[in-house]
Structure formats: C-alpha cells, structure tokens
Design an enzyme around this catalytic site. Sequence first.
Site, short mmCIF file in Angstrom:
data_model
loop_
_atom_site.label_atom_id
_atom_site.label_comp_id
_atom_site.label_asym_id
_atom_site.label_seq_id
_atom_site.Cartn_x
_atom_site.Cartn_y
_atom_site.Cartn_z
N ASP A 13 0.82 -1.23 0.00
CA ASP A 13 0.00 0.00 0.00
C ASP A 13 0.84 1.27 0.00
OD1 ASP A 13 -2.29 -1.56 0.09
OD2 ASP A 13 -2.23 -1.65 2.28
N GLU A 14 1.97 1.24 -0.66
CA GLU A 14 2.85 2.42 -0.69
C GLU A 14 2.39 3.47 -1.71
OE1 GLU A 14 3.93 -0.70 -1.15
OE2 GLU A 14 5.41 -1.20 0.38
N LYS A 16 1.82 2.40 -4.95
CA LYS A 16 2.46 1.90 -6.17
C LYS A 16 1.60 2.13 -7.40
CE LYS A 16 2.72 -2.25 -4.40
NZ LYS A 16 2.28 -2.04 -3.01
N ASN A 38 -4.96 -10.15 -4.01
CA ASN A 38 -4.74 -9.58 -2.68
C ASN A 38 -4.29 -8.12 -2.82
OD1 ASN A 38 -2.36 -10.57 -3.85
ND2 ASN A 38 -1.44 -11.21 -1.91
N GLY A 40 -4.33 -4.24 -4.11
CA GLY A 40 -5.37 -3.26 -4.40
C GLY A 40 -4.68 -1.98 -4.83
N HIS A 41 -4.63 -1.72 -6.12
CA HIS A 41 -3.90 -0.55 -6.61
C HIS A 41 -4.89 0.52 -7.06
CE1 HIS A 41 -0.21 -3.31 -7.32
NE2 HIS A 41 -0.51 -3.16 -6.06
N THR A 42 -4.91 1.60 -6.31
CA THR A 42 -5.87 2.67 -6.57
C THR A 42 -5.26 3.69 -7.53
OG1 THR A 42 -6.67 2.36 -4.33
CG2 THR A 42 -7.37 4.37 -5.46
N THR A 130 -5.70 -11.34 3.39
CA THR A 130 -6.80 -10.67 2.68
C THR A 130 -7.94 -11.65 2.41
OG1 THR A 130 -5.82 -11.19 0.55
CG2 THR A 130 -5.20 -9.08 1.52
N GLN A 224 2.19 -5.84 -3.30
CA GLN A 224 2.62 -5.96 -1.90
C GLN A 224 3.92 -5.15 -1.68
OE1 GLN A 224 1.69 -9.34 -3.45
NE2 GLN A 224 -0.32 -8.53 -3.00
N THR A 299 -8.47 -3.25 -0.77
CA THR A 299 -8.95 -4.60 -1.08
C THR A 299 -9.96 -5.06 -0.03
OG1 THR A 299 -6.92 -5.16 -2.23
CG2 THR A 299 -8.21 -7.01 -1.43
N LEU A 331 3.18 12.44 1.05
CA LEU A 331 3.86 13.46 1.85
C LEU A 331 2.82 14.36 2.53
CD1 LEU A 331 6.82 14.59 2.38
CD2 LEU A 331 6.17 16.42 0.81
P1 IMO Z 1 -0.77 -3.98 -2.39
O1 IMO Z 1 -0.28 -4.53 -3.71
C1 IMO Z 1 -0.86 -4.44 1.92
C2 IMO Z 1 -0.90 -8.52 3.52
C3 IMO Z 1 -2.13 -8.96 4.28
C4 IMO Z 1 -1.51 -9.88 5.29
C5 IMO Z 1 -0.41 -10.58 4.48
C6 IMO Z 1 -0.81 -11.92 3.92
O2 IMO Z 1 -2.07 -3.27 -2.46
O3 IMO Z 1 0.29 -3.21 -1.71
P2 IMO Z 1 -2.31 -12.63 1.86
O4 IMO Z 1 -3.77 -12.39 1.60
O5 IMO Z 1 -1.42 -12.06 0.82
O6 IMO Z 1 -2.01 -14.05 2.19
O7 IMO Z 1 -2.03 -11.81 3.22
O8 IMO Z 1 -0.10 -9.70 3.42
N1 IMO Z 1 -1.14 -8.01 2.16
C7 IMO Z 1 -1.08 -6.71 1.82
N2 IMO Z 1 -0.90 -5.61 2.57
N3 IMO Z 1 -0.98 -4.31 0.60
C8 IMO Z 1 -1.13 -5.39 -0.20
O9 IMO Z 1 -1.10 -5.32 -1.53
C9 IMO Z 1 -1.24 -6.66 0.41
N4 IMO Z 1 -1.40 -7.91 -0.04
C10 IMO Z 1 -1.33 -8.72 1.03
O10 IMO Z 1 -2.78 -7.87 4.90
O11 IMO Z 1 -0.87 -9.15 6.30
MG MG Z 2 -3.11 -1.71 -1.77
#
Ligand code: IMO
Ligand code: MG
Length: 423
Positions: A13-14, A16, A38, A40-42, A130, A224, A299, A331
Amino acid sequence: MANTVLVGAQWGDEGKGKIIDFLTEKADIVVRSQGGNNAGHTVLTGGQKYVLHLIPSGILHPGKQNVIGNGVVLDPVSLVEEIEGLRAVGIAVTPENLILSDCAHLVMPYHRALDAAKELAKGKNKIGTTGRGIGPTYGDKVARTGLRLADLMQAELFCSKLATRVEEANAQLISMGAKPVSFDEVKASALEAGAKLRPFVVNTVLYLNKALKAGKNMLFEGAQGTFLDIDHGTYPYVTSSNTTAGGASTGSGVPPHRIDSVLGVMKAYTTRVGEGPFPTENAEIADLLHGMGREFGATTGRARRCGWFDAVSTRYASMVNGIDEIAITNLDGLDTVKTIKICVAYKLDGQELEVPPSDFQLLTSCEPVYIEMPGWETPTDQIKTFAELPKNAQAYALKIAELTGGKLIIVSTGAQRDQTILV
Ligand code: IMO
Ligand code: MG
C-alpha cells in the site's frame, strides 16, 4: 525508460498504483509478475477512481500492453469480474492489450475456504490475510499439486485434476470443521470463466522475450511490499510470493540482466495491514490519518495500522531490491504534524541494530531510535515543483532518500496524477 521494476519498500500500500500509472506513459508494456488479487492498486485519473487488483495499471492507458506473468496467482472468476467491471466504465480490455500466462496458477474456491479456515484455526496468531486464497494457492504450486491456466484450457484434463484436488481440499476443510466446496459448482464457474479468458492466454515468456529483442520498454508492477516477501519479509507475517525485485524476473521469464533499474516506492510514513511486527507503529499518527479519511484498505476496507517512517527497514529494502531510485508518496499526510520522527536504528537488549533482525519475535522486541525533524505545517497538495515545497518538507524528503539510499525522483502529494512532483 529501459526496463524498470517498481517495488514497494515497506509493507504494501505504498501508493504503487499511482506511481505505476504515472510511469506508464514511458513504457510499452506493464507486467505483473507475482501476487494475486490480494493487491489493491488505486488509480485516480480524469476524475474517475479505479481500484485494480490483478490487471496491471497500464490498462488505463490506451495503446499499452499489459501482461499477467507466470508468477501471478489468478482467480479466474474474479479476473473475469475485474475485466467486465473495467469494460463497464469504458476501459477497453481485449486480447490486444492484456495477455495472461498459461503458467499462472489458479486460485480456486477451496483455496479461499482453506485461507479462512487456517486463519480461524490460528486464533490470535492469525496472519490477517486478505482472505483471497493466496497462501493455499502458492502452497499448492510449491507442493506441485496446483492447477494452472493451461489446465483450465483443456476441459477434460482440468476436470480430472480438479476432482482429485477438490477431494483432498474437502477432506482438509472437513477436518478443520469448515464447509466443503461443491465440485460441480467449482467446475462450472471455473469452466465458464475459462471460456471467457481463453483468448487472452498465451506463452507470455515468449512474448516478453520477443518484445525485449524488439527494444520495448517494460515496467514491472510490483504488488505488496518488501516486508511481505516470503523470503525477506517478517515471516510468517508475510504474503506467499517474492515481492522483492528478483520476483520480477522469475515471475515473468525476463532474464535478470535485462532489467535495468529498480524504483522503490515508499510512503512518507509507514503503514501495515494485517498482523505482525511493526516497530514504529504509533496511535497518534493512526488517529490523525484515519481522521483525515486516509489509510483504509483498497482490497478489504480494513483500517491500516500507521506509524512513523522507518529508515532501518527501507535501508534494508534498498539493499535487497537494489533500489536505484525512490518515489515518496503521501507526503501531504504529514502536512499538519508539528514534529516528525524518523526511525534510524533499532534498540534490542541495549544494543543498536542497523538492520532489522530476521526473526519476527526479535523484531517485536526492538525499540525504535528516532531523530526528529520540524514539520512544515502547510498544505502541500497543490504544489507542483520541488522548489515550491516548504523547506522543511524538502529537507524531510531528502533525508528519507539519504537514509534509505537511492536517488529521489518523485514526491507525491495526493492521489491525482497531477499531484506528482518530479525532482
Ligand atoms: P498492495 O499490492 C498491503 C498482507 C495482508 C496480510 C499478508 C498476507 O495493495 O500493496 P495474503 O492475503 O497475501 O495471504 O495476506 O499480506 N497483504 C497486503 N498488505 N498491501 C497489499 O497489496 C497486500 N497484499 C497482502 O494484509 O498481512
Ligand atoms: Mg493496496
């Protein structure tokens, strides 16, 4: 632009999706090489908000090729829904702009059921997944019992493999006190989705390597973040794929030496969703950000845990990914903070550590060592150039880059495409 891997340098969730969308202008091909829905790219563009889970953000740009690589796990039913959802809002998704690897593993309903049952059984030690069935699907892949898109393209073979897998999965579900899945329902929904996906399925490795020869520019859209990586993250509180830069190569079949640079995306603070250690977690920052309506998952809708910027972990991320360039997002989330803290070391048993301990139990015991920087206490969301940012904001962004190790190239001060400052 050459071939660039974009990775999250924190726990996902940076931001990206937004940076990818911005960089896509210069790319010919956008590739997802790991993870599944899993993610979620907004992306906010033209006044419209899109949340992409599996389809690369390049789909929002006409004329770009999008590839879902072999390292991705793909839920055929949700992918069809995502494609249809995009079409419903006027985005073209065709075999001309999206292709799917025949080697991608399938997420099936029993994987989701097992994900839920395993979490329930873990009780307070749950991962906080997720719930998308990601862990059990990669588990099957590694155990060599998974089903792939190539199988789904051969109905008879698929059904016979599926029958075996459903029987095993159901035995496991029943032993865990969970409801078994119906073979007939699973089969019917998968075959229906498979028929719709058929025109998109190809050998993406061949496609990408031909594109390399033709000099096309590729952008690898990481999902992730570094500390959710199955090898390098805060195991077992991780996802089940290689989210770090190396995953882009194994998950796409593009050789490592054909990748030219790695861009690390990090928030100006830290968030984490799900369980697991988080040294700089801070309730005040969480209240502030949640109060602004920020930091709720794209997500799952879960409120994200929040804390100060952790330079110990991003420095490690920089090392393990080989981060050349840095994009700092959100920021503006810190616009009202008077004094901002940055974690520069961890303290464990009276000793200062410059790298995070690999063991999550030790990491849980680490105390952050902070430096403080004065905040800028001015809105930054309308600022268009780095020079116009308040001096304290410039200093903060440059400090993050210095501590992390990488060239600062982007500062993002809002979700819109035009809220992107090139440094
Ligand atoms: P984006 O691409 C943040 C986290 C879940 C959990 C761990 C394992 O949007 O950055 P999983 O369902 O993958 O087996 O869950 O990983 N997680 C994320 N956290 N952003 C994501 O994706 C994530 N995808 C999985 O919250 O801690
Ligand atoms: Mg996300």
